[in-house]
Structures are given as C-alpha cells and as structure tokens.
Design an enzyme around this catalytic site. Sequence first.
Site, short mmCIF file in Angstrom:
data_model
loop_
_atom_site.label_atom_id
_atom_site.label_comp_id
_atom_site.label_asym_id
_atom_site.label_seq_id
_atom_site.Cartn_x
_atom_site.Cartn_y
_atom_site.Cartn_z
N ASP A 181 0.82 -1.22 0.00
CA ASP A 181 0.00 0.00 0.00
C ASP A 181 0.84 1.26 0.00
OD1 ASP A 181 -2.36 -1.43 0.05
OD2 ASP A 181 -2.61 -1.30 2.22
N ARG A 222 0.33 5.00 17.35
CA ARG A 222 -0.07 6.00 16.34
C ARG A 222 0.27 7.44 16.69
NH1 ARG A 222 0.44 2.48 12.62
NH2 ARG A 222 -1.18 0.89 12.52
N ASP A 271 -7.06 3.83 13.04
CA ASP A 271 -5.71 4.38 12.92
C ASP A 271 -5.67 5.71 12.17
OD1 ASP A 271 -4.49 2.44 14.46
OD2 ASP A 271 -4.34 1.05 12.77
N SER A 328 -4.30 -9.03 8.01
CA SER A 328 -3.77 -7.68 8.15
C SER A 328 -3.13 -7.60 9.54
CB SER A 328 -4.90 -6.66 8.01
OG SER A 328 -4.52 -5.47 8.64
N1 ARG Z 1 -8.12 -2.92 16.26
C1 ARG Z 1 -6.87 -2.40 16.68
C2 ARG Z 1 -6.97 -0.93 16.96
O1 ARG Z 1 -7.85 -0.29 16.46
C3 ARG Z 1 -5.74 -2.68 15.72
C4 ARG Z 1 -5.84 -2.00 14.37
C5 ARG Z 1 -4.80 -2.42 13.36
N2 ARG Z 1 -4.93 -3.82 13.14
C6 ARG Z 1 -4.42 -4.52 12.12
N3 ARG Z 1 -4.57 -5.79 12.16
N4 ARG Z 1 -3.76 -3.97 11.16
O2 ARG Z 1 -6.15 -0.41 17.67
#
Ligand code: ARG
Length: 393
Positions: free
Chosen positions: A13, A96, A125, A177
Amino acid sequence: MKKVVLAYSGGLDTSCIIRWLKGQGYEVICFMADLGQGLGQGENLEAIESRAFAAGASKVYIKDLQDEFVEDFVLPALQANAIYEGKYLLATALGRPLIAKYLVQIAHKEKADAIAHGCTGKGNDQVRIEVAAGILDARLNIIAPVRTWEFQSREEEIEYAKTHNIPIDVTKKKPYSIDRNIWGISIEAGILEDLTQEPPEDAYMITKSPTSQASYPKYMEVYFQKGVPKKIDGRVYKLKTLISHLNAIGGLYGVGRSDMVENRLVGIKSREIYEAPAATILHTAHKELEALVLDRELSHFKDIISLKYAELVYNGLWFSPLKEALDGFVKSTQKHVTGSIKLKLFKGNCVAVGRKSAHSLYKKELSTYGKEDKFDQKLAEGFIKIWGMPYRR
Ligand code: ARG
C-alpha cells in the site's frame, strides 16, 4: 513543488502511495518508525529503503523510536491500567500518536505542506494519526490516499506497482492484516472475519499454542519501583529490554493471546486477535501490586479512570487535555507502587501467586483468623448500626 511526508511501512500500500502522490505533483519524503515491529528481521532495511526510492521517494527517514515508545507511551498506559473493552492492551493504538508526532516534526524540518498515511477509511488508525497531527499542527494538510484512490483490490495495486517498476515482494504475504510493535501484535481479516471460526494457529506469530506446551509452569518475579517495572528475578533491565525479554518468555508459555469483537470509533464492530505477552504479564503484575498498596477509595476511583484512559487512547485522543490531566492523576497514584509480584505462567495463563511491598497496606494482625488477631470485633457492632442506619424504616 509541494512536499509531503509519508508514514511508510515498506509494504504494498504505502509503496504504491509514494508513486501515486508523485502523480499528484508531490515530492515524497518517507518516514519509517521502528517501534519494534521487527524491522530488518525478515527483509533487510536496505531493501525496504531502496523500494521507497524505486517508487519515487526523494528521501527516507528511518528512526528507532522504541525507547521513546515504551517510556512515554506504553508506560503511562500501563500505570493507568488502560485496557480497552476488557481485552485489548492497546499496542497499535499507543503507537499512532508517536508516529504522528514524528510526521509533524519531519514535516517542519523539511518545510513540507502535508503529511500522508496508508490507513483505510474504515479503521481507528486514520483517526489517531490525523487527530494527533491536527493537535500538534493544525495547519498541515493530511492526505489519506487509500480513502480516495482508484484501486479496488490488492491485485490492482500489484498491477500498478508492476507498471511503475516498484519492486514488490508479493510472495510471502500472510492472509491477514497485521500491525506489530514491541507492546503487541494486532491481527485481523481473512478467516478471522468469520466469527464462528476459532483463529487458526498460523495466525499467531509470537505465542506458542497453550496446548502444545510443557506440563510444568514457569515462575518469575517482577519488581516495580513507583509503578515502573525495573527487575525480573532480581535482574535490572531497561524498559525496552525488559519488555522484549517478557515477550520471549510469555510467548513460550502461550501467554497474552486474546480474541475479541471490538467497537471501533467509526461505528463498526470488528473481530481482531491480539498477542501481547509482555503487556499481559506486566498488566497482571502491576494491578496485583496496586491491590496491595492502594487504599480502597483510590483503587476504586482509579478503575473508573482506567476505563476512560483506555477509551481516550483507543479513540485517538492521546494529546488531548483530558488525557494530560489524567496522566497527572495516574502519576500521583504510583508513589507507593513499589514491590515484587511473583507470577506463574502456565498453558496460556498468567496469575499472581506471591506479593511483597514495603508499602503494603495488608495487615496480617487484622485479617488473620489465628490467635495473633488484633482486630477489636466489638467495634463492628456500632459500625454496622451506623452504616445501615439510613436504610432502616
Ligand atoms: N483494532 C486495533 C486498533 O484499532 C488494531 C488496528 C490495526 N490492526 C491490524 N490488524 N492492522 O487499535
């Protein structure tokens, strides 16, 4: 030429995003944060860097932020006992705002007009990065190509990468993911979207299956000083090393897995599994130590704060005034959180089996049923009368 700083992961990506942003007339500067996701372990850093250049980046920043991450983001959340919806120890969510902080910092240094990221329009995110960046500098533009670009599928992106000679390694893509840092791993998509299915073993990366393990437990003692984990079994570690060490041991005993359906800020329910061995061990030990040294009122009130704190972290409000104010509260609760907790790790479980602290409020002469008892039982009668008085008709 307009300049943009992109949070680059090295994957498909964000590699396509570099080229795409160039197509929009931007000079693209890439920033990679090392938060302990294992950068350079699979593919070497040079390969990732040269991919960014091949895709059209003019510069690539790679920063090891692991110490700052654990000291300034993970530790306050641990001290706050911040856990989202009872299960999620917030690894991704805590990373983040730190990434956002450096995107803004590099944008200032490079005199860039905008920052960009590769988050989708459906997750938390995007919110965390954009809200954090917006608090730090409201004037920077934010570009989120994945929300608007033309590609509908991974195959189309691979096609795009091929046409533009972006060297992409598509062979070893897992069917999930994944987001990873030193505090934990978040895994979603693929078969996990079927709520009736148990997560397959191959979805887990750092924890062994609790069923495949030795039939003897592992004992260990974690020592905290004013809420900061300092030692394991008497040996001093700096925080980052202590966490890596606990990830390794906890992982061997299958500690720190969770499987949950959670409420995203954007209103979607999603199924995600997590692996966070060190975080699980440290949260367990920290909470046990607090049970020993905090008085009842402080302890119960802190539980309310923990819920709010986790919500703020999850919802992208790390740099908000309320979060800062709560940090002040949490800090003051850690004054007496010094002592040792002995833990037993066994087949995916982690439980406290021993407690010690010079600040302990546990008084054996009060709680005992033995003959050392110093509690004056006659006083209970009057206490109960007054306590229950308002309710008697
Ligand atoms: N659900 C989690 C959050 O919102 C992780 C998000 C990213 N997850 C991922 N498998 N890329 O903090």
